[in-house]
Design an enzyme around this catalytic site. Structure first.
Site, PDB file in Angstrom:
ATOM      1  N   GLU A 112       3.991  -5.719   5.905  1.00 39.10           N
ATOM      2  CA  GLU A 112       3.685  -5.975   4.498  1.00 39.10           C
ATOM      3  C   GLU A 112       3.521  -7.477   4.252  1.00 39.10           C
ATOM      4  O   GLU A 112       4.286  -8.110   3.526  1.00 39.10           O
ATOM      5  CB  GLU A 112       4.763  -5.368   3.598  1.00 39.10           C
ATOM      6  CG  GLU A 112       4.766  -3.851   3.664  1.00 39.10           C
ATOM      7  CD  GLU A 112       5.686  -3.187   2.657  1.00 39.10           C
ATOM      8  OE1 GLU A 112       5.403  -2.050   2.251  1.00 39.10           O
ATOM      9  OE2 GLU A 112       6.700  -3.811   2.278  1.00 39.10           O
ATOM     10  N   GLU A 168       2.510   3.483   5.346  1.00 38.47           N
ATOM     11  CA  GLU A 168       3.791   3.793   4.717  1.00 38.47           C
ATOM     12  C   GLU A 168       3.538   4.607   3.458  1.00 38.47           C
ATOM     13  O   GLU A 168       2.766   4.201   2.587  1.00 38.47           O
ATOM     14  CB  GLU A 168       4.575   2.530   4.349  1.00 38.47           C
ATOM     15  CG  GLU A 168       5.194   1.806   5.517  1.00 38.47           C
ATOM     16  CD  GLU A 168       6.183   0.726   5.084  1.00 38.47           C
ATOM     17  OE1 GLU A 168       6.796   0.892   4.001  1.00 38.47           O
ATOM     18  OE2 GLU A 168       6.331  -0.253   5.819  1.00 38.47           O
TER      19      GLU A 168
END
Length: 375
Positions: free
Chosen positions: A167, A274
């Protein structure tokens, strides 16, 4: 690689068939591989406590056997440099990678480039790399990436996909590769660090069998991120994304639009690396869950076992509808992180995730597994 076979098959059919010939031996088009993945990074710890997972009928199972036999074809593992508790270390990853490969599933390696969790709000370099200058940190990224992959190659468990950073909306290895707030003009340094990781990967994998992914946490804002990287011509293959409705837009039409725009703008494969959804708003321990209120979920899908399944069906259909077959799959985050009685540091503190698992509070497999089996 599957895409190459697909197009070669079409060419073969177009030049090799006519009405007068027997076409029984002509190859049919090969369906591109669609990843139905799970992040099982908790398993290296949870396996130590003899947790009993069960199938939908309540029969005890071996988790990795069950998921591989019920549609899962990709397992994601996170890697921390020198974790304080030893979890998610290279030795953990190597051991679990052997189990993944022995069950004929592909392996996705998530380099955090940290000793602990890395995400848009925290990208702390490993303790061993503190106080380095920029040239030293570049060398550290290159050498570490290469050494990890060399060890995996030696035991014949090279990943299918490698994620450079976790991320990384705000960059990684702060402040060396930070691209946020006072560091908004630091994109050249971020790109330079990513290039060092790519160089390390390609030296271990000169045949380019490994696909390289960059990961952004927000479907809405990812276009800006990848636009900023365009001038640096980074050699990567996959746009990795997270989608958690409680943290992002709940407008599902907007999600579709943004995914399609990413695909047509950057011509990269897209993996929803995710995602998760609750099967209940209740809890099974004394730990506050990430989701516990109707305002955090989508009105289209209830927090029930069938609502959880329906949500994943919607997401799979959305990914498969991305133009030019650029949607290559999804990865369910922590489907196994159930609450249980056991280790002080794990069970006493509890799981903040047990109502988003793919196993209920009795650790029985939920209907969501149908989506893995049927796609």
């Amino acid at each position: 690689m599957n895409r190459i076979f697909y197009f070669l098959s079409l060419i073969f059919i177009s030049i090799g068939c006519d009405d007068s010939k027997d076409t029984s031996d002509v190859l049919s088009p090969v369906e591109p591989l669609f990843y139905k993945g799970m992040d099982l990074s908790f398993q290296s710890e949870l396996e130590k406590y003899d947790l009993v997972y069960k199938d939908e009928n309540g029969k005890p199972i071996t988790l990795l056997n069950y998921v591989s036999e019920n549609g899962t074809n990709l397992v994601r593992l996170k890697l921390w440099h020198t974790p304080q508790n030893g979890q998610n270390s290279l030795s953990d990853v190597k051991a679990y990678a052997l189990k993944i490969k022995s069950r004929n599933m592909d392996f996705l390696l998530d380099f955090h480039y940290s000793d602990t969790w890395a995400d848009p709000g925290s990208q702390t370099p490993p303790q061993a790399w503190r106080n380095m200058n920029f040239d030293e940190i570049k060398n550290a990224v290159y050498n570490y990436t290469k050494e990890v992959l060399f060890e995996l190659k030696e035991q014949h468990t090279l990943p299918k996909i490698i994620q450079i950073g976790n991320e990384t909306d705000s960059g990684f290895l702060w402040n060396y590769g930070k691209v946020w707030n006072d560091y908004n003009d630091n994109w050249p340094n971020y790109a330079a660090l990513v290039k060092e990781a790519i160089k390390g990967i390609k030296e271990v994998d000169p045949s380019n069998n490994i696909q390289i992914m960059l990961h952004h946490s927000n479907v809405e804002n990812a276009i800006y991120f990848f636009n900023e990287l365009q001038p640096y011509h980074l050699e990567f293959d996959i746009i990795g994304l997270s989608y958690y409705p409680q943290f992002q837009t709940k407008d599902l039409d907007l999600v579709k639009t943004k995914l399609n725009t990413l695909a047509t703008t950057f011509n990269k494969d897209i993996l929803m690396v995710e995602m998760a959804y609750p099967f209940t708003l209740e809890w099974n321990d004394n730990c506050i869950n990430f989701i516990g209120d109707d305002s955090q979920i989508l009105t289209e899908f209830s927090a029930t076992p069938l609502g959880q399944k329906a949500y994943l069906e919607w997401l799979v259909n959305t990914i498969k509808s991305i133009p030019n077959q650029k949607g290559i799959g999804f990865c369910y985050w922590a489907p196994d992180w159930v609450a249980f009685v056991g280790n002080e540091n794990t069970s006493t503190k509890g799981s903040a995730w047990e109502n988003q698992c793919m196993f209920d509070f009795d650790h029985k497999a939920l209907p969501i597994f149908d989506v893995f089996r049927n796609n």
